[in-house]
Design an enzyme around this catalytic site. Structure first.
Site, short mmCIF file in Angstrom:
data_model
loop_
_atom_site.label_atom_id
_atom_site.label_comp_id
_atom_site.label_asym_id
_atom_site.label_seq_id
_atom_site.Cartn_x
_atom_site.Cartn_y
_atom_site.Cartn_z
N HIS A 74 40.04 -45.16 2.07
CA HIS A 74 41.30 -45.51 1.90
C HIS A 74 41.35 -46.70 0.64
O HIS A 74 40.43 -47.45 0.64
CB HIS A 74 41.93 -45.93 3.27
N ASP B 119 35.78 -49.74 8.70
CA ASP B 119 37.28 -49.57 8.52
C ASP B 119 37.54 -48.66 9.63
O ASP B 119 37.41 -47.42 9.56
CB ASP B 119 37.67 -49.02 7.17
N GLN C 213 41.47 -45.62 11.75
CA GLN C 213 41.68 -44.14 12.28
C GLN C 213 40.62 -43.93 13.36
O GLN C 213 41.23 -43.43 14.25
CB GLN C 213 41.51 -43.00 11.28
N LYS D 94 48.87 -47.69 14.37
CA LYS D 94 47.84 -46.63 14.35
C LYS D 94 47.23 -46.12 15.81
O LYS D 94 46.70 -45.27 15.67
CB LYS D 94 46.90 -46.24 13.29
N CYS E 238 46.57 -42.14 -0.03
CA CYS E 238 45.98 -43.34 -0.46
C CYS E 238 44.33 -43.08 -0.55
O CYS E 238 43.63 -44.02 -0.25
CB CYS E 238 46.24 -44.40 0.46
N1 PLP Z 1 42.08 -47.29 6.35
C1 PLP Z 1 42.32 -46.15 6.70
C2 PLP Z 1 41.36 -45.27 6.89
C3 PLP Z 1 43.69 -45.80 6.81
O1 PLP Z 1 44.16 -44.51 7.32
C4 PLP Z 1 44.75 -46.65 6.63
C5 PLP Z 1 46.20 -46.34 6.70
O2 PLP Z 1 46.47 -45.24 6.37
C6 PLP Z 1 44.37 -47.91 6.16
C7 PLP Z 1 42.97 -48.30 6.07
C8 PLP Z 1 45.44 -49.25 5.91
O3 PLP Z 1 46.12 -49.52 7.07
P1 PLP Z 1 47.35 -50.50 7.11
O4 PLP Z 1 48.20 -50.01 6.20
O5 PLP Z 1 47.90 -50.33 8.39
O6 PLP Z 1 46.78 -51.54 6.78
#
Ligand code: PLP
Length: 405
Positions: free
Chosen positions: A123, A200, A203, A225, A363
């Site tokens: 992401h 990370d 998900q 999430k 993203c």
């Molecule tokens: N990492 C992954 C794999 C994501 O899917 C997301 C959000 O879609 C993020 C990081 C960023 O999360 P947040 O926008 O809640 O900080």
């Protein structure tokens, strides 16, 4: 199925909504999940009965608020199996957690000429903070590639990691492909070269979040999430590492003593929590984690896997469907293209039918570049979704094909 889907759905009031005169089908769970009544009730109760700033007051409300916040920290600790609560830092979300590590770890350990590795399927929030660090420190960002199924080419890691590699940042579960990555294997390999790993879990936290088992150095996720509120997230870090990292932001609560000559910092985890924390969000997150555990994480995951299988089989039985992300190990995220129809057009028609999907690059522009496409339609499923909703998606896609075909 080992849980009662009707009961579960009754706990998420938003699922009863009508959209454009049709019952809502919510398939945008990778972007954010819906909140059960118990989470909404925790937030309401907090505002109505407890609301007071934490860590600072001698009065009863502040005491209760502080207690709820620290209880939430313990709930998070237990959920991800961290050794102790000093390792649990509350942030505003996964993005903030990654930025914190990129800054603080970068300050402490990354020098000119060093290397940072990210994977091709990250992401943007697990790419850009590392790019910013590399720019600041004149370090190099190296990319662990993926194959056309959307699986990381872990076998390349040995040659990518060099004596200058300081940290590797990798997703546990790709938000645009659904790929579940072999984080345990990656971490073991990185550690054999003395390289730290940030996972990370934005998900992946819904499926497997045992930080000790995977041996992650840092692990991040967002509350929204995993059926919790927005604006609250977590950074887990091994205590020994967090101890030697400098603070990220300055302000109240993160200090021990302040004078104009010198300031000393608070103990972990408060050293990384400058300013008024989102204590109500933390309490809501704790309720969400407890709720999710009460549903049964394994049962929910199994149910979602079955739903993914069903959706994949139904979607691929249509002509002219291209699935993006066909990894062997996948979670319930289905990215696809309908013929040459632009994802945005597909998404617009589905919306008119009451079906919420996401369209675009999600993203993850490097992932789209890999496949030579602008974006996909993404249906991301949760344990409160049903086969009937999948059927509505398929009917919707058929309608899109008729209209644009
Ligand atoms: N990492 C992954 C794999 C994501 O899917 C997301 C959000 O879609 C993020 C990081 C960023 O999360 P947040 O926008 O809640 O900080």
């Amino acid at each position: 199925m080992s849980f009662d889907i009707n009961k579960i759905r009754s706990e998420f009031p938003i699922l009863n909504r009508q959209v454009h005169g049709k019952p809502l089908v919510y398939f945008d769970n990778a972007a954010t999940t819906q909140k059960p009544l118990c989470v909404l009730e925790t937030i309401r109760h907090f505002h109505n009965q407890i609301n007071a700033n934490i860590h600072r007051g001698v009065h009863k409300l502040s005491d209760e608020s502080t207690q709820a916040y620290e209880d939430a920290r313990e709930t998070v600790r237990a959920f991800i199996n961290a050794k102790n609560t000093r390792e649990i830092v509350f942030t505003s979300g996964a993005t903030a957690s990654i930025n914190l590590v990129a800054f603080s770890f970068g300050e402490a350990f990354v020098r000119e000429g060093d290397e940072v590795i990210v994977s091709e399927m990250e992401h943007h929030s697990n790419i850009v903070p590392w790019q910013m660090l590399c720019e600041r420190k004149k370090a190099t960002l190296t990319v662990l590639p993926m194959n056309d199924n959307g699986e990381l080419m872990v076998e390349k890691l040995d040659e990518l990691i060099g004596p200058k590699t300081k940290i590797l940042a990798v997703t546990q579960l790709s938000n645009s492909l659904g790929t579940i990555t072999p984080v345990k294997e990656i971490i073991a390999l990185a550690h054999s070269h003395n390289v730290k790993v940030l996972v990370d879990g934005a998900q992946g936290v819904k499926h497997d979040a045992d930080v000790q088992d995977m041996d992650a150095d840092f692990y991040v996720f967002s509350g929204h999430k995993i059926y919790g509120p927005t604006g609250i997230g977590v950074l887990y870090g091994k205590e020994k590492l967090l101890e030697v990292l400098p603070p990220w932001q300055g302000g109240g609560d993160m200090i021990s003593r302040v004078s104009f000559d010198t300031t000393t910092y608070n103990d972990l985890p408060f050293k990384f929590e400058a300013g008024t924390a989102n204590f109500i969000g933390a309490a809501g997150l704790a309720t969400a984690l407890q709720y999710y555990q009460s549903v049964g994480i394994e049962a929910a995951t199994r149910y979602e896997e079955e739903l993914l299988q069903y959706a994949t089989q139904r979607l691929t039985s249509l002509d002219d469907i291209r699935i993006i992300g066909t990894a062997l190990h996948k979670a319930a995220i289905l990215s696809f293209l309908v013929g040459n129809i632009h994802p945005y057009d597909t998404g617009m028609i589905l919306d008119k039918l009451g079906i919420a999907v996401r369209t675009g690059a999600h993203c993850t522009e490097p992932v789209m570049t890999h496949y030579g496409i602008d974006g996909t339609v993404r249906a991301s499923l949760a344990f409160y979704n049903t086969r009937e909703e999948v059927d509505r998606l398929i009917e919707g896609v058929e309608r899109v094909k008729l209209m644009f075909g």
